[in-house]
Design a protein around this motif. Sequence first.
Motif, PDB file in Angstrom:
ATOM      1  N   TYR A  71      -8.944  10.282  27.449  1.00 26.89           N
ATOM      2  CA  TYR A  71      -7.759  10.739  28.175  1.00 26.89           C
ATOM      3  C   TYR A  71      -6.708  12.035  27.998  1.00 26.89           C
ATOM      4  O   TYR A  71      -6.424  11.672  26.902  1.00 26.89           O
ATOM      5  N   ASP A  72      -6.525  12.911  28.729  1.00 23.12           N
ATOM      6  CA  ASP A  72      -5.824  13.847  28.612  1.00 23.12           C
ATOM      7  C   ASP A  72      -4.966  14.056  29.651  1.00 23.12           C
ATOM      8  O   ASP A  72      -5.439  14.662  30.777  1.00 23.12           O
ATOM      9  N   PRO A  73      -3.458  13.645  29.877  1.00 25.25           N
ATOM     10  CA  PRO A  73      -2.621  14.050  30.952  1.00 25.25           C
ATOM     11  C   PRO A  73      -2.695  15.506  31.343  1.00 25.25           C
ATOM     12  O   PRO A  73      -2.231  15.509  32.700  1.00 25.25           O
TER      13      PRO A  73
ATOM     14  N   ASP B 177      -5.895   3.996  29.285  1.00 25.73           N
ATOM     15  CA  ASP B 177      -5.080   5.206  29.371  1.00 25.73           C
ATOM     16  C   ASP B 177      -5.210   5.911  30.836  1.00 25.73           C
ATOM     17  O   ASP B 177      -4.153   6.656  31.348  1.00 25.73           O
ATOM     18  N   TYR B 178      -6.352   5.874  31.573  1.00 27.23           N
ATOM     19  CA  TYR B 178      -6.560   6.418  32.845  1.00 27.23           C
ATOM     20  C   TYR B 178      -5.292   5.896  33.777  1.00 27.23           C
ATOM     21  O   TYR B 178      -5.357   6.301  34.744  1.00 27.23           O
ATOM     22  N   ALA B 179      -5.008   4.765  33.760  1.00 28.86           N
ATOM     23  CA  ALA B 179      -3.966   4.006  34.566  1.00 28.86           C
ATOM     24  C   ALA B 179      -2.791   4.954  34.732  1.00 28.86           C
ATOM     25  O   ALA B 179      -2.155   4.995  35.573  1.00 28.86           O
ATOM     26  N   GLU B 180      -2.640   5.962  33.831  1.00 23.15           N
ATOM     27  CA  GLU B 180      -1.423   6.919  33.675  1.00 23.15           C
ATOM     28  C   GLU B 180      -1.689   7.981  35.159  1.00 23.15           C
ATOM     29  O   GLU B 180      -0.625   8.340  35.613  1.00 23.15           O
ATOM     30  N   ASP B 181      -2.792   7.677  35.595  1.00 25.42           N
ATOM     31  CA  ASP B 181      -2.988   8.497  36.748  1.00 25.42           C
ATOM     32  C   ASP B 181      -2.705   7.957  38.126  1.00 25.42           C
ATOM     33  O   ASP B 181      -2.124   8.303  39.004  1.00 25.42           O
TER      34      ASP B 181
ATOM     35  N   SER C 227       3.287  -3.196  29.212  1.00 19.91           N
ATOM     36  CA  SER C 227       3.648  -1.819  29.064  1.00 19.91           C
ATOM     37  C   SER C 227       3.227  -1.128  30.517  1.00 19.91           C
ATOM     38  O   SER C 227       3.826  -0.102  30.621  1.00 19.91           O
ATOM     39  N   LEU C 228       2.081  -1.483  31.048  1.00 16.25           N
ATOM     40  CA  LEU C 228       1.653  -0.921  32.465  1.00 16.25           C
ATOM     41  C   LEU C 228       2.154  -1.617  33.508  1.00 16.25           C
ATOM     42  O   LEU C 228       1.888  -1.586  34.631  1.00 16.25           O
ATOM     43  N   ARG C 229       3.367  -2.466  33.193  1.00 17.24           N
ATOM     44  CA  ARG C 229       4.034  -3.553  34.445  1.00 17.24           C
ATOM     45  C   ARG C 229       3.063  -4.229  34.959  1.00 17.24           C
ATOM     46  O   ARG C 229       3.602  -4.844  36.126  1.00 17.24           O
ATOM     47  N   GLY C 230       2.056  -4.782  34.318  1.00 12.86           N
ATOM     48  CA  GLY C 230       1.291  -5.886  35.170  1.00 12.86           C
ATOM     49  C   GLY C 230       1.972  -7.468  34.371  1.00 12.86           C
ATOM     50  O   GLY C 230       2.738  -7.455  33.667  1.00 12.86           O
TER      51      GLY C 230
ATOM     52  N   VAL D 160     -10.074   4.663  38.533  1.00 16.54           N
ATOM     53  CA  VAL D 160      -8.827   4.806  38.784  1.00 16.54           C
ATOM     54  C   VAL D 160      -8.728   4.321  40.254  1.00 16.54           C
ATOM     55  O   VAL D 160      -7.745   3.492  40.641  1.00 16.54           O
ATOM     56  N   ALA D 161      -9.513   4.696  41.000  1.00 10.87           N
ATOM     57  CA  ALA D 161      -9.710   4.235  42.556  1.00 10.87           C
ATOM     58  C   ALA D 161      -9.900   2.581  42.394  1.00 10.87           C
ATOM     59  O   ALA D 161      -9.269   1.981  43.352  1.00 10.87           O
ATOM     60  N   ALA D 162     -10.602   2.171  41.602  1.00 11.93           N
ATOM     61  CA  ALA D 162     -10.692   0.712  41.576  1.00 11.93           C
ATOM     62  C   ALA D 162      -9.532  -0.085  41.058  1.00 11.93           C
ATOM     63  O   ALA D 162      -9.167  -1.008  41.900  1.00 11.93           O
ATOM     64  N   LEU D 163      -8.817   0.685  40.222  1.00 12.68           N
ATOM     65  CA  LEU D 163      -7.449  -0.221  39.832  1.00 12.68           C
ATOM     66  C   LEU D 163      -6.382   0.025  40.899  1.00 12.68           C
ATOM     67  O   LEU D 163      -5.869  -1.118  41.138  1.00 12.68           O
ATOM     68  N   ARG D 164      -6.565   1.112  41.614  1.00 12.71           N
ATOM     69  CA  ARG D 164      -5.714   1.380  42.735  1.00 12.71           C
ATOM     70  C   ARG D 164      -5.817   0.506  43.779  1.00 12.71           C
ATOM     71  O   ARG D 164      -4.974  -0.276  44.282  1.00 12.71           O
ATOM     72  N   GLY D 165      -6.997  -0.035  43.836  1.00 12.37           N
ATOM     73  CA  GLY D 165      -7.328  -0.871  45.176  1.00 12.37           C
ATOM     74  C   GLY D 165      -7.476  -2.424  44.595  1.00 12.37           C
ATOM     75  O   GLY D 165      -7.508  -3.335  45.769  1.00 12.37           O
ATOM     76  N   ALA D 166      -7.038  -2.759  43.484  1.00 12.37           N
ATOM     77  CA  ALA D 166      -7.126  -4.079  42.870  1.00 12.37           C
ATOM     78  C   ALA D 166      -5.956  -5.024  43.117  1.00 12.37           C
ATOM     79  O   ALA D 166      -4.571  -4.442  42.982  1.00 12.37           O
ATOM     80  N   ASP D 167      -5.952  -6.069  43.509  1.00 12.06           N
ATOM     81  CA  ASP D 167      -4.896  -7.069  43.600  1.00 12.06           C
ATOM     82  C   ASP D 167      -4.823  -7.840  42.262  1.00 12.06           C
ATOM     83  O   ASP D 167      -3.733  -8.241  41.962  1.00 12.06           O
TER      84      ASP D 167
END
Length: 186
Positions: free
Chosen positions: A49-51, A93-97, A136-139, A64-71
């Motif tokens: 991952y490189d921001p 680290d890709y959750a940064e997107d 750290s990822l607010r979960g 990233v799309a799967a995480l975005r749509g996950a409950d």
Amino acid sequence: MTVTVVGIGGSVRPDSQSERAMHAVLAGAREAGAEVRAIGGEDLVLPFYDPHFTDRTEAARELVAALRGADGVVLASPGYHGTISGLIKNALDYAEDLRDDAHPYLDGRAVGCVGTAYGWQAAVTTLQALRSVVHSLRGWPTPLGAAVNSSEARFEPDGSCSDPKLGGTLRTIGTQLVGFAEQRRA
């Protein structure tokens, strides 16, 4: 509306014990009425991952799309040297997107954590590392997490576990994910 739970886990070794443990949690979520999706080790072989580099591979965009749509999310990592594997860390680290989303990172999502290792020390410290990353990822880590000592318990390809108590624990984590998501929606 059906709850969606995404599992992220495993190692580069196909059908690893950590990936099988992830599938056991997803089975519990499915039994509780969720739609589930597994993203296993071979799907997590991503560029570092490189921001600053915003062009993503297809696999990274799908993650990233799967995480975005996950409950809800399941994270299952093998314990490497007492912590999560580089494969899982890089995927997270890709959750940064998701930072600019209405619910950034894993905000508002329950996350079930499973650390798997050939011994208790690495299994427990891996579980703790996963919980720290989720915070750290607010979960919201589920109340129940699992440290899986694969020297004592094994998962079969059909998802059954040699330790029925552990199998029940993993299914309960899946049930907790669905329950949290349903409560949040209410």
